[in-house]
Enzyme design. Structure first.
Site, PDB file in Angstrom:
ATOM      1  N   ARG A  15      26.992  59.849  34.204  1.00  0.00           N
ATOM      2  CA  ARG A  15      26.213  58.672  34.592  1.00  0.00           C
ATOM      3  C   ARG A  15      25.214  59.030  35.693  1.00  0.00           C
ATOM      4  O   ARG A  15      25.305  60.082  36.317  1.00  0.00           O
ATOM      5  CB  ARG A  15      27.152  57.560  35.080  1.00  0.00           C
ATOM      6  N   LYS A  75      29.740  57.967  41.490  1.00  0.00           N
ATOM      7  CA  LYS A  75      31.090  58.300  41.933  1.00  0.00           C
ATOM      8  C   LYS A  75      31.102  58.739  43.391  1.00  0.00           C
ATOM      9  O   LYS A  75      30.063  59.002  44.000  1.00  0.00           O
ATOM     10  CB  LYS A  75      31.677  59.410  41.048  1.00  0.00           C
ATOM     11  N   TYR A  94      30.520  53.990  44.181  1.00  0.00           N
ATOM     12  CA  TYR A  94      31.966  53.767  44.112  1.00  0.00           C
ATOM     13  C   TYR A  94      32.644  54.752  45.060  1.00  0.00           C
ATOM     14  O   TYR A  94      32.312  55.937  45.064  1.00  0.00           O
ATOM     15  CB  TYR A  94      32.490  53.988  42.694  1.00  0.00           C
ATOM     16  N   HIS A  96      36.452  54.102  46.327  1.00  0.00           N
ATOM     17  CA  HIS A  96      37.902  54.083  46.081  1.00  0.00           C
ATOM     18  C   HIS A  96      38.655  54.847  47.176  1.00  0.00           C
ATOM     19  O   HIS A  96      39.459  55.742  46.899  1.00  0.00           O
ATOM     20  CB  HIS A  96      38.213  54.656  44.697  1.00  0.00           C
ATOM     21  N   GLU A 118      32.930  48.790  44.684  1.00  0.00           N
ATOM     22  CA  GLU A 118      34.130  48.104  44.201  1.00  0.00           C
ATOM     23  C   GLU A 118      34.640  47.012  45.126  1.00  0.00           C
ATOM     24  O   GLU A 118      35.559  46.278  44.753  1.00  0.00           O
ATOM     25  CB  GLU A 118      35.256  49.106  43.920  1.00  0.00           C
ATOM     26  N   SER A 134      34.670  47.995  34.620  1.00  0.00           N
ATOM     27  CA  SER A 134      36.020  47.588  34.227  1.00  0.00           C
ATOM     28  C   SER A 134      36.051  47.171  32.758  1.00  0.00           C
ATOM     29  O   SER A 134      37.001  47.476  32.027  1.00  0.00           O
ATOM     30  CB  SER A 134      36.509  46.440  35.109  1.00  0.00           C
ATOM     31  N   ASP A 198      51.164  39.416  33.432  1.00  0.00           N
ATOM     32  CA  ASP A 198      50.450  39.168  34.689  1.00  0.00           C
ATOM     33  C   ASP A 198      51.305  38.220  35.523  1.00  0.00           C
ATOM     34  O   ASP A 198      52.051  37.401  34.982  1.00  0.00           O
ATOM     35  CB  ASP A 198      49.072  38.545  34.408  1.00  0.00           C
ATOM     36  N   VAL A 239      46.069  47.198  36.531  1.00  0.00           N
ATOM     37  CA  VAL A 239      46.390  46.498  37.773  1.00  0.00           C
ATOM     38  C   VAL A 239      45.315  46.783  38.818  1.00  0.00           C
ATOM     39  O   VAL A 239      44.875  47.918  38.980  1.00  0.00           O
ATOM     40  CB  VAL A 239      47.759  46.953  38.310  1.00  0.00           C
ATOM     41  N   VAL A 267      44.475  52.859  33.785  1.00  0.00           N
ATOM     42  CA  VAL A 267      43.082  52.621  34.187  1.00  0.00           C
ATOM     43  C   VAL A 267      42.977  52.464  35.700  1.00  0.00           C
ATOM     44  O   VAL A 267      41.902  52.592  36.274  1.00  0.00           O
ATOM     45  CB  VAL A 267      42.523  51.382  33.463  1.00  0.00           C
ATOM     46  N   ALA A 268      44.104  52.216  36.376  1.00  0.00           N
ATOM     47  CA  ALA A 268      44.112  52.029  37.830  1.00  0.00           C
ATOM     48  C   ALA A 268      44.159  53.345  38.592  1.00  0.00           C
ATOM     49  O   ALA A 268      44.353  53.349  39.808  1.00  0.00           O
ATOM     50  CB  ALA A 268      45.307  51.159  38.229  1.00  0.00           C
ATOM     51  N   ASP A 270      41.944  55.330  39.651  1.00  0.00           N
ATOM     52  CA  ASP A 270      40.999  55.441  40.767  1.00  0.00           C
ATOM     53  C   ASP A 270      41.593  54.921  42.065  1.00  0.00           C
ATOM     54  O   ASP A 270      41.202  55.355  43.158  1.00  0.00           O
ATOM     55  CB  ASP A 270      39.714  54.653  40.466  1.00  0.00           C
ATOM     56  N   VAL A 298      42.394  59.523  33.119  1.00  0.00           N
ATOM     57  CA  VAL A 298      41.040  59.968  33.468  1.00  0.00           C
ATOM     58  C   VAL A 298      40.467  59.044  34.531  1.00  0.00           C
ATOM     59  O   VAL A 298      40.435  57.817  34.361  1.00  0.00           O
ATOM     60  CB  VAL A 298      40.139  60.008  32.226  1.00  0.00           C
ATOM     61  N   ALA A 299      40.002  59.641  35.622  1.00  0.00           N
ATOM     62  CA  ALA A 299      39.599  58.839  36.781  1.00  0.00           C
ATOM     63  C   ALA A 299      38.183  58.292  36.687  1.00  0.00           C
ATOM     64  O   ALA A 299      37.772  57.515  37.552  1.00  0.00           O
ATOM     65  CB  ALA A 299      39.739  59.675  38.056  1.00  0.00           C
ATOM     66  N   MET A 301      36.641  56.989  33.471  1.00  0.00           N
ATOM     67  CA  MET A 301      36.581  56.723  32.035  1.00  0.00           C
ATOM     68  C   MET A 301      35.189  56.333  31.546  1.00  0.00           C
ATOM     69  O   MET A 301      34.728  56.837  30.524  1.00  0.00           O
ATOM     70  CB  MET A 301      37.616  55.657  31.651  1.00  0.00           C
TER      71      MET A 301
END
Length: 362
Positions: A15, A75, A94, A96, A118, A134, A198, A239, A267-268, A270, A298-299, A301
């Site tokens: 990206r 990133k 981003y 994180h 984020e 997301s 949830d 989450v 997916v969490a 990161d 994968v951090a 995606m």
């Protein structure tokens, strides 16, 4: 203002922080834009497209950092980039930080002002700069999970949509936010048997209204999580606690009870991951196996679809880039409390409460 975007250096990250469309708008507003040569190639934007937009294409990242006041990335900065940061720099990307104490410390030492995509907010209490990534990550999570359920990839040999006379695969989604909703949409579209867990009954009600009886909604109690994780062919960890480390709600014991060849996509990752086994992986080497279960962690995606992701990200970041460029840092933060919510580091100090709490930083 002088605005720069270097090429991303994280492994398998294609990206770009500024698209030619964004550069055109910034130049039209009287700002100078500096792009590292080749920065947009992975997303389908060549150097000439930036020159047509009025940007200056420079030879390397060092030239971008030297020329620019505002650094716009995708990133978190890698160590060579951190070394190029100055106290007068504004870094917008981003970050994180809650899961990365070393990066936090090095950014504090740089004394640059660091604003994290984020944690920027909007009037509805959402995270507008996180939403498009997301959505993409949620959709990709099911694609990746389905591919790794195939036997040649180490999976059980399950087709999520099943076949005539054969039951579909079971997908458990933990977390019903943006990532979870996107994952549910794709999994149902593939014909899977899908449930979502949830803690928020309001969130479950919204998902029930959106997807109807095709989706099973379950309250995320400890026992319900254990049961639906261990029964699933594919588990999607979706989450999120804004700015903070993700809760490790999928335990190693749960994973041991899953069927061999099942797949878990966290997916969490990161934010540290919601599975006890999670460790970051790359697109080049995306999975590892624990107790027979394939873990996909994968951090970055959305980096797998950089053409789509760069445009989607640019659509939401550009207004904030313009705000910073037009008003300057201090006035922009004073007048836009949503942008101020993105402030993570300033003058060598961590300024975001969730990051501070996660890291135990003063």
């Amino acid at each position: 203002m002088r605005i720069g975007s270097p090429a991303e250096t994280k492994i398998e990250e294609y990206r770009v922080g500024l698209t030619p469309t964004a550069a055109t708008d910034l130049v039209a507003h009287g700002h100078e834009v500096f792009i590292e040569s080749g920065a947009g190639n992975g997303a389908g934007f060549d150097d000439e497209s930036y020159r047509r937009a009025g940007a200056t294409v420079v030879a390397d990242a060092a030239s971008v950092f030297e020329a620019a006041e505002l650094i716009v990335k995708v990133k978190e900065p890698q160590p060579p980039e951190v070394a190029m940061l100055r106290p007068d720099h504004i870094l917008f990307t981003y970050l994180h930080l809650a899961a990365d104490a070393a990066l936090t410390e090095s950014l504090c030492h740089s004394e640059a002002t660091c604003i994290a995509y984020e944690t920027v907010t909007d009037d509805a209490g959402r995270l507008p700069l996180l939403i498009p990534m997301s959505q993409i990550a949620g959709r990709l999570s099911v694609q990746a999970g389905a591919a790794h359920l195939e036997r040649p990839a180490g999976g059980r040999g399950i087709l999520l949509g099943g076949a005539t006379g054969v039951a579909p695969g079971k997908v458990t989604v933990i977390g019903g936010g943006t990532v979870g909703g996107a994952a549910i949409r794709i999994a149902l579209g593939m014909g899977a048997d899908v449930c979502v867990l949830d803690k928020s009954m309001n969130q479950l009600e919204r998902l029930s209204q959106r997807f109807g009886s095709r989706l099973t909604t379950i309250h995320a109690s400890g026992e319900n999580i254990r049961r639906h994780v261990t029964e699933a062919d594919l588990v999607i960890g979706a989450v999120l606690v804004p700015g903070a480390t993700a809760a490790r709600i999928i335990t190693a014991e749960m994973v041991r009870a899953m069927q061999p060849g099942s797949v878990l996509v966290d997916v969490a990752v990161d934010q540290g991951g919601c599975c006890e086994n999670t460790r970051p992986t790359t697109h080049r080497d995306p999975t590892f196996v624990v107790d027979g279960v394939v873990h996909y962690c994968v951090a970055n995606m959305p980096g797998a679809v950089p053409a789509t992701a760069s445009e989607a990200l640019g659509n939401v970041t550009l207004p904030f880039v313009l705000t910073l460029a037009e008003k300057g840092l201090d006035r922009a933060l004073e007048e836009d409390h949503h942008l101020a919510a993105g402030l993570n580091i300033r003058d060598g100090h961590v300024t975001h409460s969730a990051v501070r709490d996660s890291l135990g930083t003063p």
